[in-house]
Design an enzyme around this catalytic site. Structure first.
Site, PDB file in Angstrom:
ATOM      1  N   HIS A   1       0.840  -1.200   0.000  1.00 40.88           N
ATOM      2  CA  HIS A   1       0.000   0.000   0.000  1.00 40.88           C
ATOM      3  C   HIS A   1       0.874   1.249   0.000  1.00 40.88           C
ATOM      4  O   HIS A   1       2.098   1.167  -0.147  1.00 40.88           O
ATOM      5  CB  HIS A   1      -0.995  -0.037   1.153  1.00 40.88           C
ATOM      6  CG  HIS A   1      -0.376  -0.087   2.532  1.00 40.88           C
ATOM      7  ND1 HIS A   1       0.513   0.848   2.992  1.00 40.88           N
ATOM      8  CD2 HIS A   1      -0.538  -0.984   3.543  1.00 40.88           C
ATOM      9  CE1 HIS A   1       0.867   0.560   4.225  1.00 40.88           C
ATOM     10  NE2 HIS A   1       0.261  -0.564   4.582  1.00 40.88           N
TER      11      HIS A   1
ATOM     12  N   HIS B   1       4.132   1.301   2.373  1.00 40.08           N
ATOM     13  CA  HIS B   1       5.266   0.526   1.854  1.00 40.08           C
ATOM     14  C   HIS B   1       5.862   1.218   0.632  1.00 40.08           C
ATOM     15  O   HIS B   1       7.076   1.249   0.442  1.00 40.08           O
ATOM     16  CB  HIS B   1       4.840  -0.866   1.371  1.00 40.08           C
ATOM     17  CG  HIS B   1       4.005  -1.657   2.321  1.00 40.08           C
ATOM     18  ND1 HIS B   1       2.730  -2.058   2.022  1.00 40.08           N
ATOM     19  CD2 HIS B   1       4.275  -2.152   3.557  1.00 40.08           C
ATOM     20  CE1 HIS B   1       2.231  -2.776   3.025  1.00 40.08           C
ATOM     21  NE2 HIS B   1       3.148  -2.837   3.972  1.00 40.08           N
TER      22      HIS B   1
ATOM     23  N   CYS C   1       0.163  -9.808  23.134  1.00 38.40           N
ATOM     24  CA  CYS C   1      -0.669  -9.355  22.012  1.00 38.40           C
ATOM     25  C   CYS C   1      -0.262 -10.126  20.760  1.00 38.40           C
ATOM     26  O   CYS C   1       0.911 -10.123  20.385  1.00 38.40           O
ATOM     27  CB  CYS C   1      -0.510  -7.858  21.774  1.00 38.40           C
ATOM     28  SG  CYS C   1      -1.336  -7.311  20.260  1.00 38.40           S
TER      29      CYS C   1
ATOM     30  N   CYS D   1       1.096  -7.734  18.044  1.00 36.67           N
ATOM     31  CA  CYS D   1       2.489  -7.304  18.253  1.00 36.67           C
ATOM     32  C   CYS D   1       3.439  -8.497  18.254  1.00 36.67           C
ATOM     33  O   CYS D   1       4.641  -8.330  18.106  1.00 36.67           O
ATOM     34  CB  CYS D   1       2.642  -6.596  19.587  1.00 36.67           C
ATOM     35  SG  CYS D   1       1.742  -5.060  19.721  1.00 36.67           S
TER      36      CYS D   1
ATOM     37  N   CYS E   1      -4.314  -3.431  23.633  1.00 38.97           N
ATOM     38  CA  CYS E   1      -3.041  -3.066  23.015  1.00 38.97           C
ATOM     39  C   CYS E   1      -3.247  -1.752  22.275  1.00 38.97           C
ATOM     40  O   CYS E   1      -4.168  -1.612  21.475  1.00 38.97           O
ATOM     41  CB  CYS E   1      -2.592  -4.155  22.040  1.00 38.97           C
ATOM     42  SG  CYS E   1      -1.270  -3.590  20.954  1.00 38.97           S
TER      43      CYS E   1
ATOM     44  N   HIS F   1      -3.013  -2.261  18.405  1.00 35.25           N
ATOM     45  CA  HIS F   1      -3.948  -3.156  17.721  1.00 35.25           C
ATOM     46  C   HIS F   1      -5.371  -3.064  18.229  1.00 35.25           C
ATOM     47  O   HIS F   1      -6.266  -3.678  17.670  1.00 35.25           O
ATOM     48  CB  HIS F   1      -3.445  -4.599  17.799  1.00 35.25           C
ATOM     49  CG  HIS F   1      -2.173  -4.773  17.035  1.00 35.25           C
ATOM     50  ND1 HIS F   1      -0.937  -4.675  17.623  1.00 35.25           N
ATOM     51  CD2 HIS F   1      -1.955  -4.963  15.714  1.00 35.25           C
ATOM     52  CE1 HIS F   1       0.008  -4.819  16.705  1.00 35.25           C
ATOM     53  NE2 HIS F   1      -0.592  -4.987  15.545  1.00 35.25           N
TER      54      HIS F   1
ATOM     55  N   LYS G   1      -6.569   7.706   9.045  1.00 36.42           N
ATOM     56  CA  LYS G   1      -5.485   6.729   9.144  1.00 36.42           C
ATOM     57  C   LYS G   1      -5.772   5.600   8.145  1.00 36.42           C
ATOM     58  O   LYS G   1      -6.928   5.199   7.986  1.00 36.42           O
ATOM     59  CB  LYS G   1      -5.495   6.186  10.579  1.00 36.42           C
ATOM     60  CG  LYS G   1      -4.232   5.468  10.969  1.00 36.42           C
ATOM     61  CD  LYS G   1      -4.282   4.994  12.422  1.00 36.42           C
ATOM     62  CE  LYS G   1      -3.179   3.970  12.634  1.00 36.42           C
ATOM     63  NZ  LYS G   1      -3.113   3.445  13.980  1.00 36.42           N
TER      64      LYS G   1
ATOM     65  N   LYS H   1      -7.008  -1.518   6.682  1.00 31.86           N
ATOM     66  CA  LYS H   1      -7.631  -2.523   5.834  1.00 31.86           C
ATOM     67  C   LYS H   1      -9.147  -2.373   5.866  1.00 31.86           C
ATOM     68  O   LYS H   1      -9.812  -2.431   4.844  1.00 31.86           O
ATOM     69  CB  LYS H   1      -7.265  -3.923   6.363  1.00 31.86           C
ATOM     70  CG  LYS H   1      -6.411  -4.711   5.399  1.00 31.86           C
ATOM     71  CD  LYS H   1      -6.223  -6.126   5.938  1.00 31.86           C
ATOM     72  CE  LYS H   1      -5.050  -6.783   5.229  1.00 31.86           C
ATOM     73  NZ  LYS H   1      -4.694  -8.071   5.819  1.00 31.86           N
TER      74      LYS H   1
HETATM   75 ZN   LIG Z   1      -0.550  -5.267  19.646  1.00 30.26          ZN
END
Ligand SMILES: [Zn+2]
Length: 519
Positions: A19, A22, A127, A130, A144, A147, A298, A301
């Protein structure tokens, strides 16, 4: 004098399609690598994919495929995308390459033998996103931070790398080398992480196989695989032939890492300490850039706003997308993308300004000079100003690109373009050509404009490679980049030979309609 330039993108995790994020990091590296090659430097550009860990095992299970098949598929998507976009990487590394796995095992054994790894039972909040146990700093409202999912309570025996005992060394190193991590805000963040020692314990570098098999086996305990970050960071060594490849020492001594700010901690804290425990010198600089948001949000997906670089290439040409990314983001800060903004920038800078200068210069050369670069007469004040502006632009581009101020480098090129456009307006060869007495001045004007286009193409070559190649081909010097040395050959005047056959060609960047519902 030839310098050495070794630069790395992060290796991209194979759980998503490429995306805008990257693509940005890879565009930066491609631009830098192309520039350093044109400057005559011994250049190595490494990119690739990171393929082990919980998340890949999780995705593979969901898809009913093996982790290896899943990794193969996503890694191939990255590689084929990077190839379709024309990125000039020297190596595309995969962490599932057998050579890399061997190197990781050798390093694990070496660090273990040096007493830097110990075994301990541990309980904590883990997590899956992570792929590690979280610290208090990582948790907000029971979730987290990164996430937004609840961590699981886990009790495990694992291997740990002693990192806390190296914190004061690392803090001292960062203090003594103020540009080791840059820009400065990320250096300060790294120092803050080191200061809050309680938040960062030693680094767990293993995963029991009963929970995760998808990883590189620890050479000193076959019941465990290696933590994915420990394995992934080592790609920067494997990529240039660690431990005994003929190029390793030369490149490692010049390594520049480029990452987005979300992976500051592994690169700023874990990696230098890992290198120290291996007995290797640390990297030259860690260069950290900000995030792209898309349409003010932000990227994610679930929002479906990841921006496919292939779609951008198909709609606008990849050079237009590259230009936007390099022009709009100040390296280190966040920036925002929208397709409308891309269209506006492309129309204003590339179609109207650059495209127009190329087409009117070459059209007039066809009309008033039989399509050949004419022989210039004595330069007047205006011509001398253009020559000085060319060498000024070459110097500014060189300085800006070496300090990663890509937007400033492009500003310098486009300011030079403005000078040439103003010069043409003043000389107005389309009027002057009506009187045969002005033939000499018209020839000088056209020579000056063609030569300015050569300078512009050389300076743009690292940023907009397809466009630069096209301009040089139309100027009748398609091979110019093979022998050019930057910045000198862009700053030098009078390189274009009179009599060179030019060609007009279609519009470089057709104007694109701004969508109606745009703001
Ligand atoms: Zn996480």
């Amino acid at each position: 004098m030839s310098d050495t330039f070794y630069a790395t993108t992060p290796i991209y995790y194979v759980n998503a399609e490429p995306h805008i994020g990257h693509t940005y990091t890879t565009v930066i590296l491609d631009t830098l690598a192309r520039y350093h090659r044109l400057a005559g430097d011994d250049t190595f550009f490494l990119t690739g994919t990171d393929e082990h860990g919980d998340k890949i095992a999780e995705i593979a299970a969901q898809r009913g495929a093996s982790p290896q098949e899943t990794a193969d598929e996503y890694s191939a998507a990255f590689r084929s995308t990077w190839e379709a976009l024309g990125f000039s990487f020297d190596r595309f590394i995969r962490t599932t390459d057998p050579g890399h796995q061997r190197v990781v095992q050798e390093i694990l054994q070496k660090v273990y033998d040096a007493g830097e790894i110990y075994f301990q039972e541990y309980e904590g909040l883990y997590c899956v996103g992570c792929e590690r146990f979280l610290t208090d700093r990582d948790i907000e409202g029971g979730l987290c931070r990164d996430h937004e999912r609840a961590p699981e309570k886990r009790r495990e025996s694992n291997y740990f790398l002693r990192i806390t005992s190296h914190f004061s060394w690392l803090a001292g190193y960062i203090e003594e080398h103020p540009d080791f991590i840059r820009p400065e805000r990320y250096r300060n963040e790294a120092l803050a992480m080191l200061r809050e020692e309680s938040g960062l314990g030693d680094l767990c570098i293993s995963r029991p196989k009963e929970r995760l098999e998808w990883g590189i086996e620890l050479p000193f305990d076959p019941d465990y695989v290696c933590y994915v970050w420990f394995d992934a960071l080592i790609n920067y060594l494997t990529g240039v032939g660690y431990p005994d490849g003929p190029d390793f020492e030369r490149y490692w001594g010049a390594v520049e890492h480029f990452v987005a700010k979300d992976i500051l901690k592994p690169h700023a804290i874990f990696w230098p300490i890992m290198l120290k425990t291996m007995g290797l010198p640390v990297y030259q600089h860690l260069n950290v850039h900000g995030y792209w948001s898309v349409d003010g949000r932000k990227i994610s997906k679930s929002l479906g706003n990841m921006v496919s670089p292939i779609a951008m290439k198909e709609r606008y040409g990849f050079d237009a997308f590259r230009y936007f990314l390099l022009r709009e983001m100040v390296f280190g800060l966040d920036a925002t993308f929208s397709e409308t903004a891309l269209i506006r920038r492309t129309n204003a800078d590339l179609a109207n300004n650059l495209g127009n200068l190329v087409s009117r210069t070459l059209n007039m050369t066809a009309l008033f000079a039989g399509g050949e670069v004419p022989k210039a007469g004595e330069p007047g004040d205006l011509e001398r100003e253009i020559q000085a502006a060319a060498s000024g632009a070459a110097a500014r581009v060189d300085a800006s690109i070496r300090s990663y101020e890509f937007h400033r480098a492009l500003e310098a090129i486009f300011e030079f373009l403005d000078c040439v456009n103003r010069y043409l307006e003043t000389r107005a060869p389309w009027k002057a050509a009506k009187d045969p007495a002005n033939a000499d001045q018209v020839a000088t004007t056209l020579y000056t404009s063609c030569e300015a286009l050569r300078v512009i193409a050389l300076l743009l070559a690292a940023f907009l490679p397809e466009t630069a190649a096209e301009i040089l081909a139309r100027l009748g010097i398609p091979d110019a980049l093979q022998t050019a040395r930057l910045p000198d050959d862009a700053g030098r005047w009078g390189v274009l030979e009179p009599g060179t056959a030019t060609s007009k060609g279609a519009a470089l960047f057709p104007r694109v309609e701004v969508p109606e519902k745009a703001d």
